[in-house]
Design an enzyme around this catalytic site. Structure first.
Site, mmCIF file in Angstrom:
data_model
loop_
_atom_site.group_PDB
_atom_site.id
_atom_site.type_symbol
_atom_site.label_atom_id
_atom_site.label_comp_id
_atom_site.label_asym_id
_atom_site.label_seq_id
_atom_site.Cartn_x
_atom_site.Cartn_y
_atom_site.Cartn_z
ATOM 1 N N LYS A 209 0.855 -1.188 0.000
ATOM 2 C CA LYS A 209 0.000 0.000 0.000
ATOM 3 C C LYS A 209 0.887 1.232 0.000
ATOM 4 C CE LYS A 209 -3.806 2.177 2.585
ATOM 5 N NZ LYS A 209 -4.661 2.117 3.793
ATOM 6 N N SER B 142 -9.750 2.495 3.042
ATOM 7 C CA SER B 142 -8.835 3.154 2.147
ATOM 8 C C SER B 142 -7.911 2.205 1.386
ATOM 9 C CB SER B 142 -7.980 4.138 2.939
ATOM 10 O OG SER B 142 -7.129 3.451 3.844
ATOM 11 N N SER C 236 -9.947 0.229 7.336
ATOM 12 C CA SER C 236 -9.408 0.283 5.970
ATOM 13 C C SER C 236 -8.795 -1.003 5.445
ATOM 14 C CB SER C 236 -8.352 1.376 5.877
ATOM 15 O OG SER C 236 -8.986 2.605 5.645
#
Ligand code: GLN
Length: 494
Positions: free
Chosen positions: A78, A153, A177
């Site tokens: 990420k 997210s 997330s």
């Protein structure tokens, strides 16, 4: 060997050990897939020369006699984790093209275990969002249903694992997330205990909540990678000083006698029937496996959202103050003076959601409001944590839905921040309490949502990841939801 991308991490690991495939060959399989499926927009930075050099180094380590379950396996990160060899942007214009002088601890530990980085993954800007629509670099598609958001997210992490563009991805969870996008994309997501994985090199959002974790196809895969990822880090002041653990140790543990708490409040009026049905069916599967279901109550859990939307913006307003155009990140052109430079750099660099949160956070921390908002929120946070501890005297794990609905459509909630914030209703309480938690694929929605996955949430007590992973693995041995691959990305797509 044409469809390596649908094999489990364990199977790929065995092939690498048996020299049936090299790390370089495996990396090429994924790089080619990433290129072919660029439209998904899951990756923000891909550098094949870097990936192939790392893969060649892993092959060289093996040639020298090194072994290890992760040696030569690919991983994608990420874009909240900083990396030396790939740009680190937090999906913000503020950090466009930023090259970090160091690797995050999580990245370093996985590289140390021999994992090969495929690239950096799209997400909501500074990890703020539930749909990935807040990325400055465009939304990510949900591989199951092009009309649906992938969640956020960590939407890039969930989408690329669902589409088999990476066998495993790192992710971060502050209020949901990891679990929410895992649920929306039908993959396995785990957020360990707060403080267990290092936050060093994770671009900070809300430091008392931010937790690194993983998206994988299965709980078994997650257990292997998590064991390498977690551990004490003196560079992170909230890192817990405990020995490293083998999270695979309870995978074979039977479910007999396991007490699963089912919180009443997670099955209220807001829960969609098409989510409730598969979740209830999953609970029945556990009962059939020998577990006992226990009715529990978390009466303050519903206050999680208001508490979180005081605490998280407060911490973010402080953390994001470092982006001032001076030290790193975007700097406005031709400022008239220092103040103009700082003001314009921040106004130009941050998107609308970080700006909204900086404003809210600055407000709740301001003199005169601090006691009414921030202190009060911290008090309720404590109540929520205590309710979990009371619940854990009566059960070993807690289970329920991850989200109230299946993945929603693009634009559906973008205009209404509060409805977007509600997406984390069931995940935020566990985050506020710092508890480890997972999302497991357990079915699909109905009618027009027949291709939208549903997630089952497990929550364990602090440091009880191994037991939670064991229960997740036993469920996955009894079901095959986690093995489903979206059309166009499976074995046919080789
Ligand atoms: N959706 C939540 C938010 O926008 C949670 C985000 C996260 O866990 N990083 O803050």
């Amino acid at each position: 060997m044409s469809a390596l991308h649908v094999e489990s991490l364990a199977a790929l690991s065995r092939r690498l050990a048996a020299r049936e495939v090299s790390a370089v060959e495996l990396a090429r399989v994924y790089l080619e897939r990433i290129e072919r499926h660029r439209a998904l927009n899951g990756y923000l930075d891909v550098r094949p020369e870097v990936t192939l050099a790392q893969a060649a180094a892993a092959d060289a380590r093996r040639a020298r006699g090194e072994t290890g379950p992760l040696l030569g396996l690919p991983v994608a990160h990420k874009d909240i984790f900083v990396t030396r060899e790939f740009a680190s942007t937090a999906a913000s214009r503020m950090l466009e093209g930023y090259m970090s002088p160091f690797d995050a601890t999580v990245v370093e530990r996985l590289a140390g275990a021999g994992m090969v980085t495929l690239g950096k993954l799209n997400c909501d800007e500074f990890a703020m969002g539930s749909s990935n629509e807040n990325s400055a670099y465009g939304p990510v598609a949900n591989p199951w249903d092009a009309a649906a958001v992938p969640g956020g997210s960590s939407g890039g992490s969930s989408a690329v694992v669902a589409a088999r563009l990476a066998p495993v991805a790192t992710a971060t969870d502050t209020g949901g997330s990891i679990r929410e996008p895992a649920a929306f994309c039908g993959v396995t997501g785990i957020k360990p205990t707060y403080g267990r994985p290092s936050r060093w090199g994770m671009i900070a959002f809300a430091s008392s909540l931010d937790t690194a974790g993983l998206m994988t196809v299965s709980a078994e895969d997650a257990a292997w990678v998590l064991s390498a990822m977690c551990g004490f880090d003196p560079r992170d002041s909230t890192s817990v000083d405990r020995p490293d653990e083998d999270y695979t140790r309870d995978l074979q543990r039977p479910m007999d006698g396991l007490r699963i708490g089912v919180p009443r409040e997670f099955f209220g009026a807001g829960l969609a029937a098409e989510v409730e049905r598969p979740v209830r069916a999953a609970l029945e599967t556990y009962r059939a496996l020998g577990a006992t279901l226990v009715d529990i109550s978390l009466p303050s859990a519903e206050l999680g959202i208001p508490v979180y939307y005081v605490v998280a913006p407060a911490e973010c307003s402080s953390n994001l103050s470092r982006f001032d155009g001076v030290r790193y990140g975007h700097r406005a052109k031709d400022p008239v003076d220092l103040l103009d430079m700082i003001k314009r750099s921040r106004a130009e660099g941050f998107g609308p959601e970080p700006r909204r949160r900086i404003l809210v956070g600055t407000y709740v921390l301001s003199h005169g409001y601090y006691d009414a908002y921030y202190i009060k929120a911290q008090q309720v946070r404590r109540l929520i944590a205590e309710e979990f501890q009371r619940a854990f005297t009566r059960c070993d794990l807690i289970a329920g839905p991850v989200t109230t609905t299946v993945a929603f459509g693009f634009g559906e909630k973008a205009a209404d921040p509060v409805s977007m914030y509600m997406a984390d209703l069931y995940t935020i309480p566990g985050s506020l309490a710092g508890l480890p938690s997972m999302s497991l694929p357990c079915g699909f929605g109905e009618g027009a949502h027949a291709m939208r996955p549903v997630g089952l949430q497990l929550i364990a007590n602090h440091f009880d990841e191994a037991r939670m992973l064991g229960a997740a693995h036993q469920y996955q041995l009894a079901t095959d939801w986690h093995r489903r691959v979206p059309a166009g990305f499976g074995a046919e797509d080789a």
